[in-house]
Design an enzyme around this catalytic site. Structure first.
Site, mmCIF file in Angstrom:
data_model
loop_
_atom_site.group_PDB
_atom_site.id
_atom_site.type_symbol
_atom_site.label_atom_id
_atom_site.label_comp_id
_atom_site.label_asym_id
_atom_site.label_seq_id
_atom_site.Cartn_x
_atom_site.Cartn_y
_atom_site.Cartn_z
ATOM 1 C CG ASP A 166 -2.193 0.884 0.902
ATOM 2 O OD1 ASP A 166 -2.144 1.708 -0.038
ATOM 3 O OD2 ASP A 166 -3.215 0.764 1.609
HETATM 4 C C1 BGC Z 1 -4.969 3.329 0.080
HETATM 5 C C2 BGC Z 1 -5.150 2.293 -1.008
HETATM 6 C C3 BGC Z 1 -4.980 2.925 -2.363
HETATM 7 C C4 BGC Z 1 -3.622 3.584 -2.420
HETATM 8 C C5 BGC Z 1 -3.328 4.219 -3.757
HETATM 9 C C6 BGC Z 1 -3.691 4.125 -0.110
HETATM 10 O O1 BGC Z 1 -3.622 5.197 0.780
HETATM 11 O O2 BGC Z 1 -4.956 2.675 1.329
HETATM 12 O O3 BGC Z 1 -6.406 1.679 -0.884
HETATM 13 O O4 BGC Z 1 -5.120 1.942 -3.351
HETATM 14 O O5 BGC Z 1 -3.568 4.588 -1.427
HETATM 15 O O6 BGC Z 1 -4.109 5.318 -3.995
#
Ligand code: BGC
Length: 781
Positions: free
Chosen positions: A303
């Site tokens: 993530d």
């Molecule tokens: C979120 C994810 C997301 C990623 C990219 C993160 O902060 O937890 O769900 O896919 O950002 O935008």
């Protein structure tokens, strides 16, 4: 009349079979590797191409494939890097995200394909969560449709639109189980149930990835956030999780397993620690279970900066050890944090990371790019992009999806008739409340490339329906804040109408989604005051509730005659609400989360254990009921029961359930345990007649729950094991039958195995998780 019903029942026999394959539903039985050739990532023909390319790559180029940056509007803390063009030309970037036009993706792709030494294309990603340009209802709402084919179609359209811009990878579906409405990201998932969550997960994957991953309109899906992220303590985003293996296997892992079995191309590791180990450096979860047990062969992406955050978790002392632990823990690609770019080459040279481990991860990334057909067709087609967005079939589907997602929570009689649908008496309508024209909120917290101006607003649709001369619209107050004057003006407008539609709730942009946990779940700002003053006018009030989660509104549920939960409905907000209020669409959404009465009940979920001192302790087959004794598991100041149970939702008609009938039987635990790995065959059929006893056609979501008694591990008071959406004409009866496979009776025991044990089994076929009488049978030794 009775004879007619019986005759109808005889002809209308619905066999509800699981839409999942036998291994995927709520199970995760000891694995044979998932081999879904449809998506291409499991295609053995890719091996030779991947290996040939890998042999040509330098260590630096290999590491480049494991590096991913956000090149557009950030969706996490800033990283400070901007030199992507230079890095791409040097082969130092494998993936980019947060750019989503053909012009931008092609600009970067040209550098990769024309300037870098090995011409390896970039894969472009985006959070396409509930639509790309055509914004569908938020995922919690889509799950409330209990309509997997519909959810699959929404994902297909999202893929069609996204892929036209060069985005070939979505960070969706979010398959985290959510039992705590304080957690803002509940809105992004399918709610609290592992079976429903698994069915929805597979539907999204099929929709995004289509029949072939290399079709130009397919995108790679991501099951996220692996794993347990939704169990954040106290509902506070990014917080710690502690989950036993038993609960992980039975509750939190099944939707991931179902995604893998549906061929999901990538998995995103999460932010949280799980039992003390950060999930982005967790070899037990990422290697033992995901790779070795389930045979997953796609990419594990981190993530946003979750590998760098190993430092904050306190398991890494610096960026280099974060890279080492994240990578060796099983994360192939580093999203946004740059620690792989900065340290993996050095870690290999220092002998701390074997190059063979690098090769393994690079293979997964190259395999994905070949499977997507990026080497053959790296560029987006701007002409296709121009024609791809908001096409009529997409907008029509958005309306159907919104209508099916609405949950009618209350519909009490006013002057002898249920208030909804609005009858002829509703001539003059007052539409009041801040959500009536809050278009960004109608879009939800991850609208992709959706724009507020794409939304058909509620006030316009309602004015059109009743005629401007019969319509007044007042905001009254803001979602937060508001003045006395505006509030009074709205209340006097309410006083001169026949019916008041109150559009209240939370704002999607700031109050739901990521980093939007709430400690108070009532109406924000002065909305409760507005509600009470409007109700005090004595006019019939319909509360149209906009939210990304259940809100605790005991006053409203007691005093307001009609309440419709519309979630965050997307581009067709206005038309879908109007068609429902006036009865052209009959509500058929059902809750996918238990609706709490108060925050103190959280976490709250229907599939809880009974405890040794259940509040309703006499009948083991009944869910927890009202307290009967002091020394039972209860609150002294709140009911145990939710405001509305999981599975609940009213219709403009009524449904009656006949007794549950079991056919099959003579089941033996040892044989069923053996059959768990065989897959396929059903072992028992449970059925019940369901009758539409009301005056109009309607769709009912018939739900099947199982309870196991006498097992080695305590099991939930009920677990969903099947459901079927059934259309019934007025007066019609259908026999709804569920063919149950051994998985429906399996549990994860304390010797780390899926087993079926000798037990008493209660089977409910009911309208929700709190009603119905079970049929009982036994599974013998
Ligand atoms: C979120 C994810 C997301 C990623 C990219 C993160 O902060 O937890 O769900 O896919 O950002 O935008």
């Amino acid at each position: 009349m009775m004879r007619r019903l019986l005759a109808t029942a005889a002809f209308a026999f619905v066999l509800a079979c699981n839409t999942l394959d036998s291994r995927s539903a709520a199970q995760g039985v000891a694995a044979t590797p998932a081999t879904n050739s449809r998506t291409g990532i499991y295609d053995p023909a890719l091996d030779a191409r991947v290996d040939a390319l890998l042999r040509k790559m330098t260590l630096e180029e290999k590491v480049g494939q494991l590096v991913q940056y956000s090149a557009g509007q950030p969706t996490g803390p800033g990283t400070g890097r901007t030199d992507y063009e230079d890095m791409i030309a040097k082969g130092q970037i494998g993936a980019l995200f947060n750019i989503a036009t053909a012009k931008d993706t092609n600009k970067y792709q040209r550098l990769a394909v024309e300037k870098s030494r090995l011409k390896i294309p970039i894969v472009f990603g985006l959070d396409v969560i509930h639509g790309f340009r055509t914004t569908f209802p938020v995922p919690l709402a889509l799950a409330s449709t209990w309509d997997p084919p519909l959810v699959e179609q929404t994902a297909r359209i999202a893929a069609r639109e996204a892929s036209a811009t060069g985005v070939r990878w979505t960070f969706s579906p979010m398959v985290d189980i959510a039992r705590d409405a304080r957690w803002g990201r509940m809105t992004e998932g399918a709610g609290e149930d592992p079976y429903l969550g698994s069915v929805m997960a597979a539907a999204y994957v099929r929709g995004y990835q289509g029949s072939r991953l290399d079709a130009p309109d397919s995108v790679a899906a991501t099951a996220k956030h692996y794993v347990g992220y939704g169990a954040a303590e106290a509902g506070r985003d990014y917080n710690t999780t502690e989950i036993s293996e038993h609960t992980l296997r039975q509750i939190y892992l099944p939707p991931f397993r179902a995604s893998v079995d549906a061929g999901v191309a990538t998995i995103m590791s999460a932010f949280n620690t799980l039992n003390g180990v950060p999930t982005s450096a967790n070899p037990f979860m990422l290697r033992n279970i995901l790779r070795d047990e389930w045979g997953f062969r796609g990419v594990v992406d981190s993530d946003w900066e979750s590998v760098r955050e190993l430092i904050q978790h306190g398991v890494a002392v610096d960026r280099e050890t974060a890279a080492l632990k994240g990578f060796m823990g099983g994360v192939d690609m580093d999203m946004a944090s740059s620690v792989y770019h900065d340290h993996l080459v050095g870690l290999v040279r220092a002998g701390k990371v074997p190059e063979a481990r690098i090769d393994e991860s690079v293979r997964y990334v190259l395999r994905l790019k070949y499977a997507l057909g990026l080497f053959e067709k790296p560029y987006a087609d701007a002409a296709r992009e121009r024609k791809a967005m908001l096409r009529p079939d997409a907008v029509t589907l958005a309306k159907t999806a919104a209508e099916r997602s609405f949950v009618l929570l209350k519909n009490a009689p006013v002057q002898g008739e249920p208030l909804l649908p609005l009858a002829a008496r509703a001539k003059r309508i007052a539409l009041i409340g801040p959500l009536a024209d809050d278009l960004p909120s109608a879009l939800g917290s991850w609208p992709g490339m959706g724009k507020a101006e794409d939304v058909a607003p509620l006030h316009t649709a309602l004015a059109k329906r009743v005629g401007e001369q019969n319509f007044v619209h007042h905001k009254g107050v803001g979602v937060t804040g508001g003045s006395d004057e505006d509030l009074s003006a709205a209340v006097s407008a309410a006083g001169s109408a026949d019916v008041v539609i109150l559009a209240l709730g939370e704002s999607s942009q700031t109050m739901t989604g990521e980093a939007a946990s709430r400690a108070f779940l009532g109406l924000p700002g002065r909305q409760q005051e507005l509600l009470e003053k409007v109700v005090a006018t004595g006019k019939p009030v319909v509360l149209v509730l906009f939210s990304g989660r259940p809100l605790t509104l005991p006053w409203a549920f007691e005093k307001v005659p009609a309440v419709l939960a519309v979630w965050q409905p997307g581009v067709q907000t206005g038309p879908a609400i109007v068609s429902t209020l006036f009865g052209e669409s009959n509500p058929s959404g059902r809750l996918v989360v238990s609706w709490p009465r108060s925050v103190g009940q959280l976490p709250l979920y229907y599939n809880a254990l009974n405890t040794g001192r259940p509040a309703n302790k006499n009948d083991l087959t009944k869910p927890i009921g009202p307290p009967e004794d002091k020394y039972v598991s209860k609150y002294i100041d709140e009911s145990n029961d939710p405001q509305f149970p999981f599975g609940y939702g009213l219709s403009y008609t009524n449904f009656r359930y006949g007794p549950v009938d079991i056919s099959g039987g003579g089941l033996k635990a040892a044989e069923l345990t053996k059959a768990l790995t065989d897959g396929g065959k059903s072992v028992l059929t449970a059925s019940a007649d369901v009758t539409n006893t009301g005056p109009r056609p309607g769709e009912e979501v018939v739900q099947l729950y199982v309870r196991l008694i006498g097992t080695s591990m305590a099991q939930p008071v009920r677990s969903l094991k099947g459901f079927e959406r059934v259309a019934l004409a007025a007066g019609e009866t259908k026999k709804v039958a569920f063919a149950l496979k051994p998985e429906a009776f399996a549990l994860w025991n304390d010797r780390h195995q899926w087993v079926v044990e000798p037990s008493k089994v209660a089977v409910y076929i009911s309208a929700d998780s709190a009603t119905g009488s079970p049929a009982l049978f036994e599974i013998s030794e």
